[in-house]
Design a protein around this motif. Sequence first.
Motif: not given
Length: 284
Positions: A28-29, A32-34, A99-105, A247-260
Amino acid sequence: MGQEKDHAPGNPWLAGLALLCSQLSLNVGAAIAKHLFPKVGVEGVTAYRVGISALVMLLMFRPWRTPLTWKQTANVAIYGSVIGLMNLLIYRAFSRIPMGVAVAIEVAGPLTVAVLASHRPRDVVAVCLAVAGLYFLLPIHGHVDQLDPLGVAYAAGAAVCWALYIVYGKRVSAMSGGQSVAWGMLAASVFILPIGVWHAGEVLLTPSFLLVGAAIAVMSSALPYTLEMLSMRTLSSRTFSMFSSAAPALSALAGMVVLGEHLTLTQWLAIGSIVLASALTSLR
């Protein structure tokens, strides 16, 4: 026989819960940073995250009360430098790819640590799943040409840093309380702050940006790194890596919810393949 002995006694369920909370806070942080990247740049946001986190950690744990040995100093210096570089590289990746793709890598780093710590046939399956997932995420196919190759390279560099973070994090986690995190963040700030100031300049002193930067620092570094260090004292490196696989799944969800940031079905399947690969490496 064959069990890892590099962790201290403790409640593994609480350690796992602490690690899950650290991942939620971290992602989530990061989302927001993005939002702040266009204002102060990637380097400026990284300076906020690392610098303010170091200040918070120093005030909370006052690590100078227990001097470091030369060996501890060397480990902390490497640990902190890895934290700083990992933050900078993954933020650079976030600025170019979802974000989700970046963290998956990036999660290929802890996955590698887990595989190297084990010698079971199941890990061959895990490696195949991870390779398949990475293959479909890399910008070498016509249907994923929206991925910036440089962003993918930054995420790969962050993966190397994440692997080193686990290795050196285990070495410093035996230190009392939050000492290791405080010293590590101080070392990271010595490395990152000059870079952030050089790129962003006096805009970093803007009160509204400072306030957001403080929130990012707490959510993305101070809180998660403290929770992770507490988890490392109980969990083995392999188990730590398994929990990190979410982490990748959580990042993808955060990117989708917060950043679209909406991913394609292929990208979701690739992320799922990497998550499954990371989890498989630590199943007992």
